[in-house]
Scaffold this motif. Sequence first.
Motif, PDB file in Angstrom:
ATOM      1  N   PRO A  88      49.251  37.524  42.648  1.00 26.38           N
ATOM      2  CA  PRO A  88      48.278  38.614  42.621  1.00 26.38           C
ATOM      3  C   PRO A  88      46.926  38.233  43.199  1.00 26.38           C
ATOM      4  CG  PRO A  88      49.549  38.623  40.594  1.00 26.38           C
ATOM      5  CD  PRO A  88      49.952  37.395  41.345  1.00 26.38           C
ATOM      6  N   ASN A  89      46.456  37.029  42.909  1.00 28.19           N
ATOM      7  CA  ASN A  89      45.149  36.629  43.427  1.00 28.19           C
ATOM      8  C   ASN A  89      45.168  36.431  44.942  1.00 28.19           C
ATOM      9  OD1 ASN A  89      43.739  36.779  41.061  1.00 28.19           O
ATOM     10  ND2 ASN A  89      43.975  34.589  40.549  1.00 28.19           N
TER      11      ASN A  89
ATOM     12  N   LEU B 198      57.450  35.491  44.879  1.00 25.84           N
ATOM     13  CA  LEU B 198      56.389  36.122  44.094  1.00 25.84           C
ATOM     14  C   LEU B 198      56.304  35.462  42.733  1.00 25.84           C
ATOM     15  CD1 LEU B 198      54.302  38.411  43.843  1.00 25.84           C
ATOM     16  CD2 LEU B 198      56.152  39.896  43.023  1.00 25.84           C
ATOM     17  N   ALA B 199      55.075  35.052  42.357  1.00 24.83           N
ATOM     18  CA  ALA B 199      54.889  34.360  41.075  1.00 24.83           C
ATOM     19  C   ALA B 199      53.517  34.691  40.518  1.00 24.83           C
ATOM     20  CB  ALA B 199      55.037  32.850  41.266  1.00 24.83           C
ATOM     21  N   GLU B 200      53.330  34.383  39.236  1.00 24.15           N
ATOM     22  CA  GLU B 200      52.050  34.634  38.587  1.00 24.15           C
ATOM     23  C   GLU B 200      50.995  33.631  39.060  1.00 24.15           C
ATOM     24  OE1 GLU B 200      51.385  37.120  36.876  1.00 24.15           O
ATOM     25  OE2 GLU B 200      53.228  37.880  35.953  1.00 24.15           O
ATOM     26  N   ASP B 201      49.736  33.968  38.800  1.00 24.12           N
ATOM     27  CA  ASP B 201      48.628  33.108  39.231  1.00 24.12           C
ATOM     28  C   ASP B 201      48.488  31.856  38.363  1.00 24.12           C
ATOM     29  OD1 ASP B 201      47.519  34.774  41.326  1.00 24.12           O
ATOM     30  OD2 ASP B 201      46.950  36.171  39.734  1.00 24.12           O
ATOM     31  N   ALA B 202      49.010  31.896  37.119  1.00 29.03           N
ATOM     32  CA  ALA B 202      48.734  30.831  36.151  1.00 29.03           C
ATOM     33  C   ALA B 202      49.118  29.443  36.658  1.00 29.03           C
ATOM     34  CB  ALA B 202      49.462  31.130  34.836  1.00 29.03           C
ATOM     35  N   ASP B 203      50.209  29.350  37.396  1.00 34.69           N
ATOM     36  CA  ASP B 203      50.685  28.042  37.849  1.00 34.69           C
ATOM     37  C   ASP B 203      50.385  27.771  39.321  1.00 34.69           C
ATOM     38  OD1 ASP B 203      51.798  27.528  35.321  1.00 34.69           O
ATOM     39  OD2 ASP B 203      53.600  28.654  35.844  1.00 34.69           O
ATOM     40  N   ALA B 204      49.441  28.500  39.869  1.00 31.15           N
ATOM     41  CA  ALA B 204      49.181  28.415  41.306  1.00 31.15           C
ATOM     42  C   ALA B 204      48.839  26.994  41.748  1.00 31.15           C
ATOM     43  CB  ALA B 204      48.055  29.368  41.690  1.00 31.15           C
ATOM     44  N   ASP B 205      48.121  26.239  40.922  1.00 27.73           N
ATOM     45  CA  ASP B 205      47.716  24.882  41.305  1.00 27.73           C
ATOM     46  C   ASP B 205      48.898  23.906  41.328  1.00 27.73           C
ATOM     47  OD1 ASP B 205      45.122  25.732  41.532  1.00 27.73           O
ATOM     48  OD2 ASP B 205      44.550  25.079  39.503  1.00 27.73           O
TER      49      ASP B 205
ATOM     50  N   TYR C 264      34.146  47.655  45.921  1.00 31.78           N
ATOM     51  CA  TYR C 264      35.566  47.548  46.246  1.00 31.78           C
ATOM     52  C   TYR C 264      36.192  46.369  45.518  1.00 31.78           C
ATOM     53  CZ  TYR C 264      39.820  46.970  49.029  1.00 31.78           C
ATOM     54  OH  TYR C 264      41.124  46.844  49.438  1.00 31.78           O
ATOM     55  N   ALA C 265      35.503  45.223  45.554  1.00 35.50           N
ATOM     56  CA  ALA C 265      36.034  44.026  44.897  1.00 35.50           C
ATOM     57  C   ALA C 265      36.181  44.252  43.392  1.00 35.50           C
ATOM     58  CB  ALA C 265      35.121  42.838  45.169  1.00 35.50           C
ATOM     59  N   GLU C 266      35.218  44.926  42.800  1.00 35.40           N
ATOM     60  CA  GLU C 266      35.260  45.163  41.357  1.00 35.40           C
ATOM     61  C   GLU C 266      36.383  46.128  40.972  1.00 35.40           C
ATOM     62  OE1 GLU C 266      32.272  46.728  37.790  1.00 35.40           O
ATOM     63  OE2 GLU C 266      31.515  46.398  39.835  1.00 35.40           O
ATOM     64  N   SER C 267      36.675  47.070  41.864  1.00 35.80           N
ATOM     65  CA  SER C 267      37.675  48.091  41.546  1.00 35.80           C
ATOM     66  C   SER C 267      39.113  47.602  41.706  1.00 35.80           C
ATOM     67  CB  SER C 267      37.481  49.311  42.446  1.00 35.80           C
ATOM     68  OG  SER C 267      37.885  49.030  43.789  1.00 35.80           O
ATOM     69  N   MET C 268      39.298  46.491  42.388  1.00 35.14           N
ATOM     70  CA  MET C 268      40.652  46.073  42.736  1.00 35.14           C
ATOM     71  C   MET C 268      41.370  45.414  41.571  1.00 35.14           C
ATOM     72  SD  MET C 268      41.859  43.515  45.766  1.00 35.14           S
ATOM     73  CE  MET C 268      41.112  44.560  46.993  1.00 35.14           C
ATOM     74  N   SER C 269      42.651  45.740  41.469  1.00 33.18           N
ATOM     75  CA  SER C 269      43.494  45.064  40.480  1.00 33.18           C
ATOM     76  C   SER C 269      44.861  44.818  41.091  1.00 33.18           C
ATOM     77  CB  SER C 269      43.625  45.905  39.212  1.00 33.18           C
ATOM     78  OG  SER C 269      44.239  47.150  39.489  1.00 33.18           O
ATOM     79  N   ALA C 270      45.530  43.753  40.647  1.00 29.47           N
ATOM     80  CA  ALA C 270      46.860  43.399  41.147  1.00 29.47           C
ATOM     81  C   ALA C 270      47.624  42.685  40.051  1.00 29.47           C
ATOM     82  CB  ALA C 270      46.752  42.514  42.388  1.00 29.47           C
ATOM     83  N   SER C 271      48.896  43.023  39.921  1.00 24.71           N
ATOM     84  CA  SER C 271      49.733  42.359  38.926  1.00 24.71           C
ATOM     85  C   SER C 271      51.195  42.548  39.285  1.00 24.71           C
ATOM     86  CB  SER C 271      49.462  42.932  37.524  1.00 24.71           C
ATOM     87  OG  SER C 271      49.829  44.299  37.463  1.00 24.71           O
ATOM     88  N   ILE C 272      52.024  41.653  38.789  1.00 24.83           N
ATOM     89  CA  ILE C 272      53.460  41.771  38.991  1.00 24.83           C
ATOM     90  C   ILE C 272      53.997  42.833  38.034  1.00 24.83           C
ATOM     91  CG2 ILE C 272      55.667  40.555  38.818  1.00 24.83           C
ATOM     92  CD1 ILE C 272      54.197  38.006  39.602  1.00 24.83           C
ATOM     93  N   ASP C 273      54.853  43.674  38.526  1.00 24.73           N
ATOM     94  CA  ASP C 273      55.416  44.754  37.716  1.00 24.73           C
ATOM     95  C   ASP C 273      56.158  44.170  36.506  1.00 24.73           C
ATOM     96  OD1 ASP C 273      57.442  46.835  36.865  1.00 24.73           O
ATOM     97  OD2 ASP C 273      56.402  47.956  38.431  1.00 24.73           O
ATOM     98  N   PRO C 274      55.843  44.650  35.314  1.00 25.39           N
ATOM     99  CA  PRO C 274      56.509  44.075  34.125  1.00 25.39           C
ATOM    100  C   PRO C 274      58.001  44.345  34.069  1.00 25.39           C
ATOM    101  CG  PRO C 274      55.211  46.016  33.546  1.00 25.39           C
ATOM    102  CD  PRO C 274      54.859  45.674  34.963  1.00 25.39           C
TER     103      PRO C 274
END
Length: 493
Positions: A428-429, A410-417, A454-464
């Motif tokens: 998350p993405n 599990l990792a953040e989206d920032a370094d996905a590329d 539905y798409a607008e309502s969705m949120s996802a993030s790694i637990d801090p």
Amino acid sequence: MAIASGVYNDIPSDVRIPGVFIEFDARLANSGVWQTKLLIIGQRLAGGEKDALSVDRVTSGEVGDRYYGRGSMLAEMLRASLDIDPYQETYAVALDDLEAGTKAKGSITVSGTAERGGTMALYIAGYRVRVGVETGDTADTIAQALVDAIGDESRLPVTAQVNGTTPETLDIECKWAGETGNDIHLVFNAKGERGIDGVAVEITQPSGGDGNPDIGEAIATLGDTWFNYIAMPYTDTANLDELAIELDRRYGPMVQMGSRAFAAYRGTHSETGTFGATLNSPHLTVMGTGPAVSPTWLWATTYAVVAASALTNDPARPLQYLSLPGLIGPRKSDEWAKPERNLLLYDGIATFTVADDGTVQINREITTYQVNDAGVESDAYLDIQTPETLERIRYEQISRILSKYPRHKLAEDADADLYGAGQPIMTPNVAKAEFLDMYRDFMERGWVQDYDGYAESMSASIDPDNPARLNMIDSPKLVGQYRIHATQTQFRR
């Protein structure tokens, strides 16, 4: 993009032996097939092969007879269910009579002398018993013939004997103890058969049954097996409270094996409304039978298997107008009118109708849920399709995640590329994309609507506070059921 050797499951990264190594990964192949189980709870008779509290799969009425005793409540519930849908995977858990329980008793007193020959048609809990009568037969002769005919029908829920003092009276007793015996209805000519001239009968309906078994013992035996649908023959407060607690537990996020339970209640309109007002479970639906000819335990079973078959195919589709085969409803004059049924639908009671040919049909299959945790009136779980559809959505989501991402990092989206191609990394993405993809599938199946919302309502993030936990919130909008059509015709001349 380079593919790192670490993405493979079985081919080691340090192999030096020459060769072509191909492994198979089934993560993308799992279709998440939805298979359901129906559990039927009921009392057995002595002489059956199975002990009380054993949970067994049953494939036919004959097997039910052998396991639980021919003519037992449980055997007849199983027969009714499997006659309707033999492909529904069906299980049973048997209960013994409560030791302190009492059996319901009733009687039939015959009077007069037959002025013509013919056949008497006695219905006992919906089972028809026919007795031949000759011209000149007296009341005591007819009473004995009824006793003999009842004794010849081993599937009946009662035994009968001629009263020791009054030979024209036959005493009838339920085969098992408990309140359900009070729901046995005795009636002659329920389907319009002709009576015998010169002969009259006086019926004392069975009563006095008391002391249902405790289903808590049955619940304890179920373990972690997922039973999607449950036929519940008892409607006493203690048993329904135990069942409701277990249904809530199973539906919760730490178990995720929700069940819908089906029961039936016999009583006057007032009694039924008062009873329904005491209930409040989004996973329990109770059909009010009124003075129906068929008994409550068969109503519960028939309702359960018909609903199970339909909801397994489509959890969002309404059940209205589906027939409940084999059941005999009340006499036409005793059926509840539309305003009466509408009142019951505000009391947490599911309703039925009877077609002109006598076929019993589901009218509306509501749950007993009526108020939220704060005691405020709520229709959030009014219809059984709501928890059922949510159950299916959750199942598909769990199946997708555990099938495609069972051992991912599990990792953040920032370094996905920058992650290597094929790296087993969830972000998350990626999770949002999977859920959106599934939502399209749910829309194609007709379970949900409003993709953009539905798409607008969705949120996802790694637990801090926990880097191993991904938190998501989504808001599916379920489809409704087309139950009411209102048109105002503004005509012109």
